[in-house]
Design an enzyme around this catalytic site. Structure first.
Site, PDB file in Angstrom:
ATOM      1  N   SER A 236      -3.172  -7.114   2.926  1.00 22.16           N
ATOM      2  CA  SER A 236      -3.537  -7.402   4.209  1.00 22.16           C
ATOM      3  C   SER A 236      -4.049  -8.560   4.746  1.00 22.16           C
ATOM      4  O   SER A 236      -3.632  -9.215   5.797  1.00 22.16           O
ATOM      5  CB  SER A 236      -4.673  -6.290   4.560  1.00 22.16           C
TER       6      SER A 236
ATOM      7  N   ARG B 177      -1.665  -6.840  -8.991  1.00 24.98           N
ATOM      8  CA  ARG B 177      -0.663  -8.175  -8.650  1.00 24.98           C
ATOM      9  C   ARG B 177      -0.900  -9.067  -9.742  1.00 24.98           C
ATOM     10  O   ARG B 177       0.043  -9.437 -10.189  1.00 24.98           O
ATOM     11  CB  ARG B 177      -0.742  -8.567  -7.288  1.00 24.98           C
TER      12      ARG B 177
ATOM     13  N   HIS C 239       0.994  -1.234   0.047  1.00 24.66           N
ATOM     14  CA  HIS C 239      -0.083  -0.069  -0.002  1.00 24.66           C
ATOM     15  C   HIS C 239       1.050   1.280   0.070  1.00 24.66           C
ATOM     16  O   HIS C 239       0.735   2.252  -0.697  1.00 24.66           O
ATOM     17  CB  HIS C 239      -0.990  -0.114   1.364  1.00 24.66           C
TER      18      HIS C 239
ATOM     19  N   LYS D 189     -17.360  -5.723   7.632  1.00 30.30           N
ATOM     20  CA  LYS D 189     -16.147  -6.269   8.041  1.00 30.30           C
ATOM     21  C   LYS D 189     -15.718  -5.913   9.612  1.00 30.30           C
ATOM     22  O   LYS D 189     -16.490  -5.049  10.175  1.00 30.30           O
ATOM     23  CB  LYS D 189     -14.949  -5.492   7.360  1.00 30.30           C
TER      24      LYS D 189
END
Length: 383
Positions: free
Chosen positions: A131, A93, A17, A41
């Site tokens: 994360s 990614r 990040h 969440k």
């Protein structure tokens, strides 16, 4: 470009990040991190805590111009547009990431009229860092050193303090916890993890990392050996306090270990006199000057947990050796090499005779690697 946004839950913020934020700074005059507060969440840290961690992580890199905006009950892309950011920046990614992010971008622009998206690809060493990946590291022995590679310093410190807090509270959950007692427990946690103890700036090895490692070792020992609850708690409490006092005072007549034992006895945390005495004894067992005369069934476990660092992998051991040298920065180099060499030769001799780790659980895991590690450091000291 005038303003660009970066969005995410950031629980925790990772080095990946941070790389994306750095890219944003290189192409825009202003960078705003839009921090999602998603009710579906359950993050470890509140939105305000995450905001503080992000800001501190940016300041640590000299990025004082990065802003953080908490997003509540709204689409991030729409909030970004309202704040004058016509573009969001996202790291991708894999091709799967691209497919997902491209779908989100189309929704952001075509459905809710939000900011468009710019995609950037992180370098290879950050390509797998997320994360979720970082969260999954927590738990096994050595997890903290692995996590440290993937998150900025403020995020790492917040994460291990949260882990330590759970360990600390679990130690005292058997005690009657009225408001006054809980406040007392809280105060001691703050003291032990603060700058006056393991959180001190001059604690290069006997620090929060050492505390996390030792407690993780004791947790693993507890799971595999399954001792009585009182025994496991006594070893845990002793490890919390055994290096609480760590100073280099010339002419002092009280060792650090004895001062730590006295600190424990004065804390008033023990549930009964038997626990108070046992924990003090285990702390004193780590004292070079009085440890040999102390006899207790848990002594070998306590000493083995404290010395387990000697049997870690090469990278962790070298970091430990550097930390020890930094803590003894006041000692002249030749004298340090001589004294450190004598200590290591003594410990290596014990390892070679099978007596370094008196607890069989630790001996089986670490004896061989400890010998190799100490041989390597001795060769460097004598070089």
């Amino acid at each position: 470009m005038k303003k660009i946004g970066f969005s995410g839950t950031l629980d925790p913020i990772t080095n990946g990040h941070m790389w994306v934020i750095g890219e944003a700074r290189s192409i825009a005059d202003e960078v705003v991190v839009f921090l999602s507060e998603n009710s579906t969440k359950q993050p470890k840290f509140s939105a305000e805590e995450r905001r503080a961690i992000v800001l501190e992580s940016c300041r640590e890199r000299g990025w004082d111009d990065v802003q953080v905006q908490i997003v509540k009950s709204d689409y991030t892309a729409r909030v970004a547009r309202k704040h004058g950011a016509e573009y969001l920046i996202r790291g991708i990614r894999t091709t799967a990431d691209f497919d997902y992010e491209n779908l989100i971008q189309q929704t952001n622009v075509e459905v809710i009229g939000g900011a468009k998206t710019i995609f950037v690809m992180p370098p290879r060493d950050l390509g797998s860092v997320s994360s979720s990946f970082v969260k999954a590291l927590e738990g096994p022995v050595g997890w903290n050193w692995t996590m440290k590679k993937f998150v900025p310093g403020p995020a790492y410190r917040a994460w291990i303090l949260s882990w330590l807090r759970k360990e600390w509270d679990g130690l005292w959950q058997r005690c009657a916890a009225d408001a006054a007692r809980q406040a007392h427990i809280d105060q001691w946690f703050e003291l032990l993890t603060g700058v006056a103890a393991y959180g001190g700036a001059n604690r290069h090895y006997h620090n929060l990392d050492h505390l996390v490692h030792g407690l993780a070792e004791i947790r693993a020992w507890n799971a595999n050996v399954q001792p009585a609850r009182a025994d496991a708690d006594a070893v845990r409490a002793a490890f919390w306090f055994h290096d609480a006092v760590y100073e280099h005072e010339a002419g002092s007549t009280v060792s650090n270990e004895e001062a730590s034992a006295q600190l424990w006895l004065g804390s008033g945390l023990a549930g009964d006199a038997a626990m108070a005495d046992t924990v003090a004894l285990l702390i004193r067992a780590t004292d070079h000057f009085q440890g040999a005369s102390i006899s207790h069934p848990l002594k070998d476990t306590m000493l083995s947990a404290d010395l387990a660092i000697l049997g870690q992998d090469d990278e962790v051991y070298r970091s430990y050796a550097r930390g020890i040298r930094a803590e003894y920065a006041h000692v002249e180099e030749d004298h340090y090499r001589s004294q450190r060499g004598q200590v290591l030769a003594y410990l290596r001799g014990k390892a070679e005779t099978g007596s370094l780790f008196g607890d069989a659980y630790f001996a089986e895991q670490y004896s061989e690697q400890a010998i190799a590690n100490m041989n390597g450091e001795l060769a460097w000291l004598q070089g």
